[in-house]
Scaffold this motif. Structure first.
Motif, PDB file in Angstrom:
ATOM      1  N   ALA A  39       0.640  -1.686  -0.121  1.00 46.44           N
ATOM      2  CA  ALA A  39       0.158  -0.647   0.069  1.00 46.44           C
ATOM      3  C   ALA A  39       0.829   1.003   0.164  1.00 46.44           C
ATOM      4  O   ALA A  39       1.748   0.905   0.140  1.00 46.44           O
ATOM      5  N   ASP A  40       0.032   2.740  -0.532  1.00 53.82           N
ATOM      6  CA  ASP A  40       1.083   3.839  -0.928  1.00 53.82           C
ATOM      7  C   ASP A  40       0.569   4.654   0.465  1.00 53.82           C
ATOM      8  O   ASP A  40       1.298   5.140   1.108  1.00 53.82           O
ATOM      9  N   GLY A  41      -0.395   3.831   0.943  1.00 56.35           N
ATOM     10  CA  GLY A  41      -0.850   4.554   2.470  1.00 56.35           C
ATOM     11  C   GLY A  41      -2.319   3.920   3.291  1.00 56.35           C
ATOM     12  O   GLY A  41      -2.745   3.169   2.272  1.00 56.35           O
ATOM     13  N   MET A  42      -2.649   4.332   3.689  1.00 59.03           N
ATOM     14  CA  MET A  42      -3.644   3.859   4.822  1.00 59.03           C
ATOM     15  C   MET A  42      -4.830   4.588   5.444  1.00 59.03           C
ATOM     16  O   MET A  42      -4.020   5.541   6.263  1.00 59.03           O
ATOM     17  N   GLU A  43      -5.498   4.882   5.317  1.00 57.83           N
ATOM     18  CA  GLU A  43      -6.685   5.575   6.134  1.00 57.83           C
ATOM     19  C   GLU A  43      -7.916   4.825   6.944  1.00 57.83           C
ATOM     20  O   GLU A  43      -8.128   3.847   6.863  1.00 57.83           O
ATOM     21  N   GLU A  44      -7.795   4.883   8.069  1.00 51.33           N
ATOM     22  CA  GLU A  44      -8.703   3.964   8.996  1.00 51.33           C
ATOM     23  C   GLU A  44     -10.418   5.317   8.838  1.00 51.33           C
ATOM     24  O   GLU A  44     -10.221   6.396  10.268  1.00 51.33           O
ATOM     25  N   SER A  45     -10.871   5.080   8.526  1.00 52.52           N
ATOM     26  CA  SER A  45     -12.432   5.490   7.942  1.00 52.52           C
ATOM     27  C   SER A  45     -13.222   5.224   8.603  1.00 52.52           C
ATOM     28  O   SER A  45     -13.657   6.309   9.187  1.00 52.52           O
ATOM     29  N   ARG A  46     -12.951   4.647   9.995  1.00 54.08           N
ATOM     30  CA  ARG A  46     -14.026   4.585  11.684  1.00 54.08           C
ATOM     31  C   ARG A  46     -13.226   3.164  11.770  1.00 54.08           C
ATOM     32  O   ARG A  46     -12.259   2.326  11.046  1.00 54.08           O
ATOM     33  N   ARG A  47     -13.263   2.900  13.186  1.00 54.40           N
ATOM     34  CA  ARG A  47     -12.917   1.592  13.787  1.00 54.40           C
ATOM     35  C   ARG A  47     -13.100   0.313  13.524  1.00 54.40           C
ATOM     36  O   ARG A  47     -14.388   0.511  12.855  1.00 54.40           O
ATOM     37  N   VAL A  80     -11.906  -0.411  10.492  1.00 56.34           N
ATOM     38  CA  VAL A  80     -12.485   0.083   8.999  1.00 56.34           C
ATOM     39  C   VAL A  80     -10.926   0.395   7.723  1.00 56.34           C
ATOM     40  O   VAL A  80     -11.161   1.784   8.385  1.00 56.34           O
ATOM     41  N   ARG A  81      -9.929  -0.357   7.933  1.00 53.40           N
ATOM     42  CA  ARG A  81      -9.032   0.355   7.315  1.00 53.40           C
ATOM     43  C   ARG A  81      -9.196   0.116   5.562  1.00 53.40           C
ATOM     44  O   ARG A  81      -9.251  -0.556   5.243  1.00 53.40           O
ATOM     45  N   VAL A  82      -8.848   1.638   5.091  1.00 54.00           N
ATOM     46  CA  VAL A  82      -8.799   1.411   3.587  1.00 54.00           C
ATOM     47  C   VAL A  82      -6.546   2.004   2.950  1.00 54.00           C
ATOM     48  O   VAL A  82      -6.626   2.531   3.441  1.00 54.00           O
ATOM     49  N   TYR A  83      -7.064   0.746   2.666  1.00 52.49           N
ATOM     50  CA  TYR A  83      -5.422   0.408   2.094  1.00 52.49           C
ATOM     51  C   TYR A  83      -5.775   0.916   0.565  1.00 52.49           C
ATOM     52  O   TYR A  83      -6.094   0.952  -0.074  1.00 52.49           O
ATOM     53  N   ARG A  84      -4.504   2.119  -0.165  1.00 51.59           N
ATOM     54  CA  ARG A  84      -4.620   2.315  -1.335  1.00 51.59           C
ATOM     55  C   ARG A  84      -3.248   1.976  -1.902  1.00 51.59           C
ATOM     56  O   ARG A  84      -2.438   2.088  -1.295  1.00 51.59           O
ATOM     57  N   LEU A  85      -3.657   1.345  -2.218  1.00 47.82           N
ATOM     58  CA  LEU A  85      -2.916   0.305  -3.293  1.00 47.82           C
ATOM     59  C   LEU A  85      -2.120   1.297  -4.878  1.00 47.82           C
ATOM     60  O   LEU A  85      -3.396   1.975  -5.481  1.00 47.82           O
ATOM     61  N   PRO A  86      -1.341   0.357  -5.328  1.00 49.10           N
ATOM     62  CA  PRO A  86      -0.682   1.438  -6.646  1.00 49.10           C
ATOM     63  C   PRO A  86      -1.795   1.608  -7.859  1.00 49.10           C
ATOM     64  O   PRO A  86      -3.036   0.264  -7.570  1.00 49.10           O
ATOM     65  N   HIS A  87      -1.416   2.162  -8.620  1.00 50.45           N
ATOM     66  CA  HIS A  87      -2.674   1.886 -10.041  1.00 50.45           C
ATOM     67  C   HIS A  87      -4.003   2.386  -9.745  1.00 50.45           C
ATOM     68  O   HIS A  87      -4.752   2.602  -9.777  1.00 50.45           O
ATOM     69  N   GLY A  88      -4.266   3.754  -8.839  1.00 52.30           N
ATOM     70  CA  GLY A  88      -5.496   4.414  -7.847  1.00 52.30           C
ATOM     71  C   GLY A  88      -6.696   3.026  -7.554  1.00 52.30           C
ATOM     72  O   GLY A  88      -7.665   3.355  -7.442  1.00 52.30           O
ATOM     73  N   SER A 122      -8.259   1.395  -4.364  1.00 55.89           N
ATOM     74  CA  SER A 122      -8.089   1.311  -2.971  1.00 55.89           C
ATOM     75  C   SER A 122      -9.109  -0.507  -2.247  1.00 55.89           C
ATOM     76  O   SER A 122     -10.061  -0.866  -3.306  1.00 55.89           O
ATOM     77  N   VAL A 123      -9.049  -1.261  -1.189  1.00 53.62           N
ATOM     78  CA  VAL A 123      -8.747  -2.697  -1.112  1.00 53.62           C
ATOM     79  C   VAL A 123      -9.540  -1.908   1.291  1.00 53.62           C
ATOM     80  O   VAL A 123      -8.257  -1.225   1.406  1.00 53.62           O
ATOM     81  N   THR A 124     -10.874  -2.629   0.900  1.00 46.62           N
ATOM     82  CA  THR A 124     -11.091  -1.806   2.968  1.00 46.62           C
ATOM     83  C   THR A 124     -10.932  -3.347   3.446  1.00 46.62           C
ATOM     84  O   THR A 124     -11.243  -4.248   2.995  1.00 46.62           O
ATOM     85  N   LEU A 125     -10.177  -3.014   4.268  1.00 44.83           N
ATOM     86  CA  LEU A 125      -9.414  -4.059   5.239  1.00 44.83           C
ATOM     87  C   LEU A 125      -9.980  -3.917   6.983  1.00 44.83           C
ATOM     88  O   LEU A 125     -10.204  -3.003   7.469  1.00 44.83           O
TER      89      LEU A 125
END
Lengths: 417, 158
Positions: A312-320, A322-330, A332-335
């Motif tokens: 991942a290029d970055g990660m954002e915790e959108s709520r407890r 729920v983590r959204v990982y930004r992957l290359p080529h635009g 994103s996947v949510t873990l």
């Protein structure tokens, strides 16, 4: 020293909320309340030292309370720091039970908690994933001779115990509670699936209608997931390496495919193999933009979270949880729930009524270990106890059965003459 | 259109708040809410539908649901979805969601215990905030937005 002084928990002031949760469990546990309580009252557990190492939330707390009520000295620890509820720990300590656990602690602190639990010198162990037993045998081998036996909650743990037995390293009897009918046929299939799907809907804030679900593993958990997801309007693809369950999934009407065919159009991917690395580095590259990943198996490592973090290029915790990982080529996947068991780490775990059955198995298994003196090795949960549990549950919900031997029973009798 | 899946949020909220199992339970939907009834059935509840309109009752019946008058249905109900409910008709221990509210004290987070004059309790969960984003997005769908959604999902229909 009293229980509070020996315990290590996060915040004793949360006890009132935990107490509410435990009382709610008691209200919805007819089998534990009647059958288990009656059997445990015969004194078999009186003065016995019992360790309960299962996901440390209200249902587990209630089981621990019943052991204590039966006269046992009880210690409780969590089987996964991500699933421990601090309010429940506080309530247990207030009830006079020793607890080692806090939510979100490090691997090292969790390890210390489990070793403190081993140092309690348990005679009976209610284990989950063999987490306590493994550490006891590894780090406190001199304590093994005090252990009358253990009972094991999960598929993963039973596999570990069988491996230990095969290696000649299992010094005491273990009851495969997981393999009881009232456990895996109900808990794994309905309990895990019910609570896993609801946790996914709640955490994502979306319905299942029209979503494509990829279910990895078609054991009891996978079967339940597929059934419920389909019922809610999802379209299910099953990924399975064993040809027999794969055939079963096919005839159940599900699409069965290899991982690389199944992943690219999956909206929701749920791992349910009970193993590790079900969704590994290579597979992560196949996910579509917006895919949601969740785990329903015992290990935190079914989804290779580290590989995801590296990619991942970055990660954002959108709520407890729920983590959204930004992957290359635009993409994103949510873990969900950091790859831990989503239904327990991201919600309150299995439904109460399911754990009433599973923990009745555990309670009667512990009672059986304390009274029957079994040989070392992995043992089946006695079939008659399984039937007793089912009978009590049916009675509690007002279902009556015909009397008499089953047809198969009669055939067996005639053929054995 | 009735948005498919629109009943899942309320059923989910009721079960999340209570940590209860739907499978095997008698769940009564008071007033014809087909999507709530379907969501409950998908989770293997035994669903009974109550509705005052004969066309709705026929539709529910044809959709495979049991249909009963409210007083009879509620006598069996372990879970209830209702906008309003008469607490006296509920079976002891029943849990109600779907908008109906009753006074009481919190039994556990999000669950209100309502004690009736005879001393027995029923429970209420406030599910009014329960909504799924994908369902809301379909609330005022037009043929044009539907086209776009289908295309985004890779669904071809002609």
């Amino acid at each position: 020293m009293d229980a509070a002084a020996r315990s290590s928990i996060a915040d004793p002031s949360l006890a009132a909320e935990g107490e509410q949760r435990i009382r709610w469990v008691a209200r919805h546990s007819p089998v534990l309340n009647r059958l288990a309580r009656e059997r445990l009252a015969d004194g078999a557990l009186n003065g016995r030292r019992v360790a309960v190492v299962v996901h440390l939330e209200a249902k587990t707390a209630y089981l621990a309370t019943l052991f204590a009520e039966a006269g046992a000295d009880v210690v409780v620890a969590g089987s996964n720091p991500g699933t421990t509820q601090d309010s429940v720990c506080a309530a247990l300590v207030r009830r006079g039970i020793e607890v080692h656990g806090a939510h979100g602690i490090s691997e090292q602190d969790w390890q210390d908690d489990l070793l403190a639990t081993a140092d309690f010198e348990p005679e009976l162990i209610v284990d989950d994933g063999a987490e306590l037993t493994f550490r006891l045998l590894e780090y406190r081998p001199e304590l093994a001779e005090r252990v009358l036996g253990a009972s094991e909650e999960t598929t993963t743990g039973v596999a570990r115990f069988r491996a230990l037995e095969a290696a000649g390293r299992l010094p005491f009897p273990v009851i495969a509670a997981n393999d009881a009918w009232c456990k895996h046929l109900i808990d794994n299939r309905f309990g895990t699936a019910h609570s896993t799907l609801l946790a996914i809907l709640r955490l994502t804030g979306e319905s299942a209608a029209g979503k494509r679900f990829c279910i990895i593993g078609y054991g009891f958990v996978g079967r339940g997931l597929a059934q419920y997801a389909e019922g809610l309007g999802g379209r299910v693809t099953v990924v399975e390496v064993d040809p027999v369950p794969a055939l079963e999934a096919h005839i159940d009407g599900h699409r069965v495919a290899r991982l690389e065919e199944a992943l690219p159009d999956a909206d929701v991917v749920v791992t349910a193999t009970g193993g590790i690395g079900a969704l590994s580095n290579g597979a992560l590259a196949l996910l579509k933009d917006g895919a949601v990943l969740a785990n329903a198996g015992h290990h935190d490592h079914e989804i290779d979270v580290e590989a995801l973090q590296r990619a991942a290029d970055g990660m954002e915790e959108s709520r407890r949880n729920v983590r959204v990982y930004r992957l290359p080529h635009g993409r994103s996947v949510t873990l969900l729930a950091e790859g831990r068991l989503v239904n327990i780490a991201g919600a309150d775990g299995h439904p109460v009524e399911i754990m009433d059955l599973s923990f009745s198995v555990q309670a009667l298994a512990a009672h059986h270990l304390a009274s029957a003196r079994l040989d070392p090795g992995v043992h089946r949960f006695p079939a008659e106890l399984d039937r007793d549990i089912a009978r009590r549950k049916l009675a509690a919900v007002g279902v009556e059965l015909d009397e008499g031997a089953s047809v198969l029973g009669r055939i067996a009798e005639e053929w054995s003459l | 259109m009735t948005v498919p899946g629109s009943g899942q949020a309320v059923i989910g909220a009721l079960l999340d708040a209570t940590n209860l199992l739907a499978s095997g339970k008698v769940l009564v939907v008071l007033g014809w809410d087909r999507e709530a009834a379907r969501a409950a059935r998908a989770l293997r509840a035994r669903v009974i539908v109550c509705c005052s309109d004969p066309l709705e009752a026929l539709e529910a019946h044809r959709d495979g649901f049991d249909v009963l008058p409210p007083a009879e249905a509620l006598a069996h109900a372990e879970l209830v979805i209702a906008r309003e409910v008469d607490a006296d008709l509920l079976r002891e221990g029943a849990v109600v969601g779907g908008g109906a509210l009753l006074p009481g004290e919190e039994a556990r987070g999000g669950v209100i215990e309502h004690v009736r004059p005879d001393g027995t309790s029923v429970f209420v969960v406030d599910t009014s905030g329960a909504a799924h984003a994908d369902v809301q997005a379909l609330a005022d769908v037009t043929p044009e937005t539907a086209e776009a959604m289908l295309a985004r999902r890779g669904v071809r229909y002609r």
